[in-house]
Enzyme design. Structure first.
Site, PDB file in Angstrom:
ATOM      1  N   ASN A  38      18.350 -15.978  42.067  1.00  5.79           N
ATOM      2  CA  ASN A  38      19.226 -15.717  43.209  1.00  5.79           C
ATOM      3  C   ASN A  38      18.670 -14.580  44.073  1.00  5.79           C
ATOM      4  OD1 ASN A  38      20.984 -17.596  42.085  1.00  5.79           O
ATOM      5  ND2 ASN A  38      22.487 -16.084  41.417  1.00  5.79           N
ATOM      6  N   TYR A  89      25.904 -23.810  33.077  1.00  8.34           N
ATOM      7  CA  TYR A  89      27.226 -23.199  32.984  1.00  8.34           C
ATOM      8  C   TYR A  89      28.199 -23.960  33.859  1.00  8.34           C
ATOM      9  CZ  TYR A  89      27.503 -20.213  37.301  1.00  8.34           C
ATOM     10  OH  TYR A  89      27.602 -19.723  38.578  1.00  8.34           O
ATOM     11  N   ASN A 166      23.779  -5.503  35.474  1.00  6.09           N
ATOM     12  CA  ASN A 166      24.325  -6.859  35.354  1.00  6.09           C
ATOM     13  C   ASN A 166      24.941  -7.114  33.982  1.00  6.09           C
ATOM     14  OD1 ASN A 166      24.720  -9.028  37.071  1.00  6.09           O
ATOM     15  ND2 ASN A 166      22.539  -9.433  37.336  1.00  6.09           N
ATOM     16  N   ASP A 259      23.912 -10.562  43.617  1.00  6.80           N
ATOM     17  CA  ASP A 259      22.490 -10.898  43.695  1.00  6.80           C
ATOM     18  C   ASP A 259      22.017 -10.939  45.149  1.00  6.80           C
ATOM     19  OD1 ASP A 259      22.513 -11.207  40.909  1.00  6.80           O
ATOM     20  OD2 ASP A 259      23.069 -13.316  41.080  1.00  6.80           O
TER      21      ASP A 259
END
Length: 317
Positions: A38, A89, A166, A259
């Site tokens: 990203n 995901y 993160n 991101d």
């Protein structure tokens, strides 16, 4: 050679239409998503040559990932593996009080076995900036060792390093993450972290500026950026503190906003922008991303400039 090299996992994201449940949906939107890719996409869309390093299965899903990144100007530099699978995901959008739910399906993904031998070290040595995030070492012990080795390799080669904490509670505990980050941060030149994680994971106290300066001093980091959600961001370097408000946006999909912010900040710095100018670009890019579906910041420099120009117009009135 690309100015920016990133390393990490990219998954396939599958999501039903907003308001529908996974267990009843008939259709799923199919997208590519991963923190490090990203960031590379955001930087590439803003004119910085970028490459993404990783390990993928030699499969249709793995080829989907590389194809998507190429479409947005990023050059994938990957090792193809006959073992392991493509991580995915599932994102189920829902309003309050239910909220949005994320379900990971990334066990035995090919990336989890990536060692230094699977990475093109020359791409890191030749880049101006090497970026990775705290998601990567959380995925396996092997990746923890690989991440540390790649940051050290970049430092030894004179490549500037950037790292986004993160933190993801679904991957590890604060204590596990903190122990890992304490090992990695001495090889980091630019640190980005949510203020809540600087406090909750790294145990920093005080006001936001004190937290950032403490991190900078403790790990000898050139620039520390604290992101603060709707309160904007703060950055500290050797000489000053810079505050950046968030820009208003109609949020269609918030995933990937952080991101986009990081990718734009790195792009600005790689183009020679000052820290406050790069922060401004980053906040504007994040605002544009929030209007887009999917994790990727499919933005244009003109859209980012329009946000900045609009803010300047508001100030002048």
């Amino acid at each position: 050679m690309p100015a920016l090299a990133t390393f990490g996992e990219t998954m396939v994201r599958l999501s039903p239409p907003a308001g529908e449940r996974l267990e009843t949906a008939r259709n799923l939107a199919f997208r590519t998503a991963g923190a490090e890719s990203n960031v590379a996409v955001a930087a590439a869309r803003l004119g910085v040559e970028s490459t993404w390093l990783s390990k993928l299965p030699d499969s249709p899903l793995g080829r989907r990932v590389t194809g998507d990144l190429r479409r947005h100007g990023v050059e994938p530099n990957v090792t193809r593996s006959a073992d392991g699978r493509q991580g995915t995901y599932y994102l189920e959008f829902g309003g309050e009080p239910r909220g949005t739910d994320v379900i990971y399906d990334r066990e035995r993904a090919a990336i989890t076995t990536a060692t230094v031998d699977d990475v093109d070290l020359e791409a890191i040595r030749d880049a101006e900036v090497f970026y990775t995030s705290g998601i990567t070492p959380a995925l396996s012990e092997t990746l923890r060792e690989t991440t540390a080795a790649l940051l050290a390799e970049a430092t030894a080669a004179g490549t500037r390093t950037a790292f986004d904490l993160n933190y993801r509670s679904k991957l590890w505990t604060p204590d596990e993450a903190s122990a890992c980050f304490e090992e990695l941060l001495p090889d980091v030149d630019l640190l980005v972290t949510a203020e809540r994680d600087a406090r909750g994971v790294l145990g920093r106290e005080g006001d936001d500026e004190a937290v950032a300066r403490d991190l900078r001093r403790a790990f000898d980091i050139d620039v520390v950026v604290l992101t603060r959600g709707s309160d904007g961001a703060l950055a500290v370097d050797a000489t000053d503190t810079y505050r950046q408000p968030a820009y208003d946006a109609d949020t269609l999909d918030p995933i990937g906003t952080g991101d986009a912010f990081v990718g734009a900040f790195l792009a600005g710095r790689l183009r020679g922008a000052s820290v406050p100018r790069a922060l401004n670009d980053a906040a504007a890019t994040a605002a544009v991303k929030r209007t887009l579906s999917g994790d990727l910041a499919v933005v244009t420099p003109e859209e980012v400039e329009a946000v900045l120009d609009g803010a300047a117009a508001d100030i002048s009135r």
